[in-house]
Motif scaffolding. Sequence first.
Motif, PDB file in Angstrom:
ATOM      1  N   LEU A   1       7.573   1.833   3.681  1.00 46.40           N
ATOM      2  CA  LEU A   1       6.738   0.906   2.930  1.00 46.40           C
ATOM      3  C   LEU A   1       7.503   0.285   1.778  1.00 46.40           C
ATOM      4  CD1 LEU A   1       3.413   2.902   2.738  1.00 46.40           C
ATOM      5  CD2 LEU A   1       3.747   0.710   3.863  1.00 46.40           C
TER       6      LEU A   1
ATOM      7  N   LEU B   1       6.550   6.243   2.853  1.00 43.52           N
ATOM      8  CA  LEU B   1       6.881   5.531   1.631  1.00 43.52           C
ATOM      9  C   LEU B   1       8.206   4.813   1.758  1.00 43.52           C
ATOM     10  CD1 LEU B   1       6.043   7.466  -1.604  1.00 43.52           C
ATOM     11  CD2 LEU B   1       5.452   5.135  -0.964  1.00 43.52           C
TER      12      LEU B   1
ATOM     13  N   ALA C   1       0.866  -1.169   0.000  1.00 43.88           N
ATOM     14  CA  ALA C   1       0.000   0.000   0.000  1.00 43.88           C
ATOM     15  C   ALA C   1       0.904   1.220   0.000  1.00 43.88           C
ATOM     16  CB  ALA C   1      -0.873   0.003   1.252  1.00 43.88           C
ATOM     17  N   ALA C   2       0.808   2.025  -1.017  1.00 42.37           N
ATOM     18  CA  ALA C   2       1.745   3.132  -1.154  1.00 42.37           C
ATOM     19  C   ALA C   2       1.067   4.449  -0.865  1.00 42.37           C
ATOM     20  CB  ALA C   2       2.319   3.153  -2.548  1.00 42.37           C
ATOM     21  N   GLY C   3       1.804   5.475  -0.777  1.00 39.83           N
ATOM     22  CA  GLY C   3       1.241   6.766  -0.466  1.00 39.83           C
ATOM     23  C   GLY C   3       2.161   7.862  -0.893  1.00 39.83           C
TER      24      GLY C   3
END
Lengths: 366, 366, 366, 366
Positions: A26, A23, A15-17
Amino acid sequence: MNRREFLSAAASVGAAGAARESLAALAHGTQSGAPAVAAQKLDIHTHHYTQGFFEKIRQNGGHFSFTTDPNGRPIITYDGARFFGIQPPMTDVSKRLEDMDRVGINVAVVSLSTPNVFFADAKGQPDVAKMMNDAYADLIAKNPKRFKAFASIPMDAPDAALAELHRALNDLKLNGVILLSNIRGAALTDPRYRPFFQEANRMKVCIFLHPMIPVASEPFKEYVLGPIIGFPFDTTLAVARMCFDGMLKDFPDIKWIIGHAGGAVPFLMERMDSGYRDFAETKAKIDQLPSFYLKRLYYDTVTFNPYNLHLLRDEVGADHMLMGSDYPHLLGSIDKAVSSIEALAIPAAEKQRIFGGNALSILNNV
Amino acid sequence: MNRREFLSAAASVGAAGAARESLAALAHGTQSGAPAVAAQKLDIHTHHYTQGFFEKIRQNGGHFSFTTDPNGRPIITYDGARFFGIQPPMTDVSKRLEDMDRVGINVAVVSLSTPNVFFADAKGQPDVAKMMNDAYADLIAKNPKRFKAFASIPMDAPDAALAELHRALNDLKLNGVILLSNIRGAALTDPRYRPFFQEANRMKVCIFLHPMIPVASEPFKEYVLGPIIGFPFDTTLAVARMCFDGMLKDFPDIKWIIGHAGGAVPFLMERMDSGYRDFAETKAKIDQLPSFYLKRLYYDTVTFNPYNLHLLRDEVGADHMLMGSDYPHLLGSIDKAVSSIEALAIPAAEKQRIFGGNALSILNNV
Amino acid sequence: MNRREFLSAAASVGAAGAARESLAALAHGTQSGAPAVAAQKLDIHTHHYTQGFFEKIRQNGGHFSFTTDPNGRPIITYDGARFFGIQPPMTDVSKRLEDMDRVGINVAVVSLSTPNVFFADAKGQPDVAKMMNDAYADLIAKNPKRFKAFASIPMDAPDAALAELHRALNDLKLNGVILLSNIRGAALTDPRYRPFFQEANRMKVCIFLHPMIPVASEPFKEYVLGPIIGFPFDTTLAVARMCFDGMLKDFPDIKWIIGHAGGAVPFLMERMDSGYRDFAETKAKIDQLPSFYLKRLYYDTVTFNPYNLHLLRDEVGADHMLMGSDYPHLLGSIDKAVSSIEALAIPAAEKQRIFGGNALSILNNV
Amino acid sequence: MNRREFLSAAASVGAAGAARESLAALAHGTQSGAPAVAAQKLDIHTHHYTQGFFEKIRQNGGHFSFTTDPNGRPIITYDGARFFGIQPPMTDVSKRLEDMDRVGINVAVVSLSTPNVFFADAKGQPDVAKMMNDAYADLIAKNPKRFKAFASIPMDAPDAALAELHRALNDLKLNGVILLSNIRGAALTDPRYRPFFQEANRMKVCIFLHPMIPVASEPFKEYVLGPIIGFPFDTTLAVARMCFDGMLKDFPDIKWIIGHAGGAVPFLMERMDSGYRDFAETKAKIDQLPSFYLKRLYYDTVTFNPYNLHLLRDEVGADHMLMGSDYPHLLGSIDKAVSSIEALAIPAAEKQRIFGGNALSILNNV
């Protein structure tokens, strides 16, 4: 599951942002050679009741009557129009958990559907709300990993409404609030409700906007058109009024989840924008296109239709979609809740946000 | 613009993510009544040269010759096949800044296109790389808000390759590395390059994979098919080999940006997966479907085609797309770089990630 | 099933069109109260062989050798690179019919895959072509409702090529022709083949363009990259050359079906258009954008990938897509052939055209 | 332009279809080397009035009043709620032709919008209908290449309704009929209207279903919500009732065009299907899923929104979409009518059907 546990799971699956610091963390997980770990799934549109609640409605009478449908199943009618069919899992927790396990839903964020506490008048609402919010807190205490809940609020009793909001979120640690698209016929934009929304905005409350049958219910009497067509109409009308009335502008920190994929809001968003461009009357209280406000709302996936889900993803983004089932009501489906999202040909990271990531980012007390 | 400045801009416009802490901050901005602030735009596929570079190629000779095209414009050929047309803005910074301003691009992440330093042999490459990386550092020093750069690496001189990698990223503070799809005919999977990738992985380097004409260039001689068809083929072949060879698995912390929307990788991803399912030979060095690795890569938008851009968004996600222009080369377009993304009917938050948010999350030294 | 029978079926299910007279008829069927009748399904990319054919290859020798893969299954190699795995249903008609029935395919339009007749030289090709075309005519005679076929053509023997074209379509009543993306290394644009295409254009022949391994096969030796990557490359190169060489312009009545969803043609269409805009060399023989010609071609669905199928539908239209399976080869799938189309969230009428309507509108002798 | 002229144009540009005979002809055109010829564009949702019509409303009084909006422009209100703003081009043919020429619309299929003839009672309707239908016939006679028209019908006067239907289509040669989503508060499913629909079905009439303000208009008084939200609601309700009431099943030969992209029908189609699956009451008069009937209807493009247009194309198909503008009303746009379709990344052949091909296939007297 708390936020940390979710993120730890989510980190493995990508799940990225946009936020760089997150990030970086992640990305590390995302790019490890380890196989993907399934993210958590929360159902944010699902209804739980108690026998005591149905008993209260029966005692109250008024617009609501208990009867049976053509198949002999118990239903509740509003002025004679069917709008509620009673199903066994509505009060049966173990049957619910069994169904959740079958389809892979980790957490049910339960709420009290129509008529919510609003079959009662201002005087009666506070007791029903307390009874149900306590029942929900109890349910969560017994199954802390499987349940969360939206609180019911006695909107027509202003002081009690604020008190119950505080009690539900601060003491019972419930995860937001459910409101109906009209309150005994009154619009949510009615000035008498403004103090409640002011406080909800201050507290950054997550409010689940659930449909109610339109006030003028007569045209919906045949063919169960109340729930089928009236519900999305009333949702749309409620959102349109809040938008043009400036409520979405004035209370930007309330996190609204609009039931049933927004009723018809996503399909009528452009028409509302055209209205804003063409009519001076629509600009009295807002200073952006309606879509500016409407795209900040969140929409559940209780439509199960790939065309609608794609429209939502393209128009408001996967970041603004949350999985719901409307379980165990007719028209709802706990199976389609999951399978309709799984079947979309979109990136896995977006599915994970719809399944749970977005919910955990806006629910209270997570 | 540094990362903090970008986030501060992005926060106002709603770039969302899965990481809760960031989301909380972002959501606040997102839901404020303030009108949206435009996010920064970075062009990650754009080429800058110096006269000294062209002079070096001319002196070197070999496969490369200078001639003119049917319109009398100077071009470079590789074994007689056209693959490089010289355009004035390639060396003209003020013309470039003017074009960037016209279309609203804030930052050009410049790089040295084919033949990069690889017209020279192992002995000659280090000097060319140094010369060009220094020129880029100089360009950035003079225009710190408008330029970033990918470093060139003398891959065929192993020690110099590592030294230049360290110098470029640690001393010159360049923002990643550019590599070609083949290095003087050698595959990137050649064991001689492994130490470089090992160190790049340790340093979490962002590597821009740029096409080169295929080794067997004969079939591409007519109709400028080298750049038109040969480039995307060679890109695809390079990525496929790195995937099946285990490089993407073994070096998960390298952030790969694949030029020209991945060549044909996105369209052939399923076929690579089918190959993995059906042929034992493909499983020797990887233990996931190829798409597992390929979806972790980043893809530029130098295709300008709505069909391809939608495919990328659906298959790998807007989080893995980065705006590029291939300016000022023919086939490239600084106008379409921006307009092709603006024209997509997708959420504004996703456009902002493609325009710049994603780049800032993977570039080095930002 | 002939054309009339198909239309009678299609009329019930709503395949629509622009031609008014037909529409009037169709609309009547479409709007009758009767439930939808399933349309016919034709598989236009499926391969049938005979033991005699494999024996001919073995006798011929040359580039082709018989060996076994890591799992002990018989394969054919080309200069040592795997490109053909022999599967039992390749010669077993009853097994094939069983598989067709299982997935609901009505008609298999069989053809002779690589190396087709081109393992033999100009002298040997005519006999192999005759042998196989006769075998196909025989197969159809025994199962007239279940089979159709593309004829093989001895392209390197010019007179025999024309004679076999006439015999196959006029006498044997086969339904089109299969050609490979290169003919023993020669491009289809080679002037020696022009008389064949001239006659094919006059006869409005449907030609199925099937991939062959690229002439320079060395880079594809590892990881079965020949079929995985080399096949789509060679298809793309063949189409690009025919486009820029003016063959698609000069012979507009040939109905081309491009195998494997066009190789990478759909993804590179825009780049070919950009090439046409930017390079004078590309305009020598055509006077429209390449996409003008490429969108008139037909593309099979042997990609099975929803992203690619959606791209095709958006770029060239459902009217230009035809179902294929590549059965019984590895990388192919008779199950996915049907299910990948069924799973698309597109109108039923478009699916029916992909399943069979389009094929019946372009195949010969239907 | 008659049907033959359109087809001759369409044949050059590739509008394809399932009917083989037509396809053969079309394919020839499609594949010729000639550049594409632009197809004809028809606007099927556009309104023309006469001064006499407005005068009739004024004289009639009742629910309708003439007043001005906040900008001083003349408007008509219904029980005090704004629903009609008078614009100069409503009666100015030369201004209309100028606007049509500017955006490239060849033919306006004009109709009489709300309140149509229904401001008058049963006794008054026939005269108004006659007056307006005659005015339309006159308009067409003066500009035969630029205008077509839908006839108004005095629905509350049963004999006159049938007589005017025959006169309008058989004598005046108008091209279909316009009806409102409710007739002075009555549903179209009211048994008194059944003889009209029976005859319309026999005559295969094209009926344009135009919105009217909902009977219970009170909730729509603020913010011009009547036209913005009430119109699509009433359209949706009217279609849902016709569907569940069996009208769409019983009269399959009526060609319905649903205004404003179906109101919210496309977004609520799945919910209607779920209703059919879950409630016995919905199966009383139909024996297919609602979507079976709803996908046979035609939808105009008066939404101008790419998300909605894509949903329509994916759900009901480009063959069931028709260009409209709602010119010259506010909320409508003759510019967006064309540009919103041009901007879609879909095949040109589908755009041509939306622009005009579909209209010519269902309108009467073409």
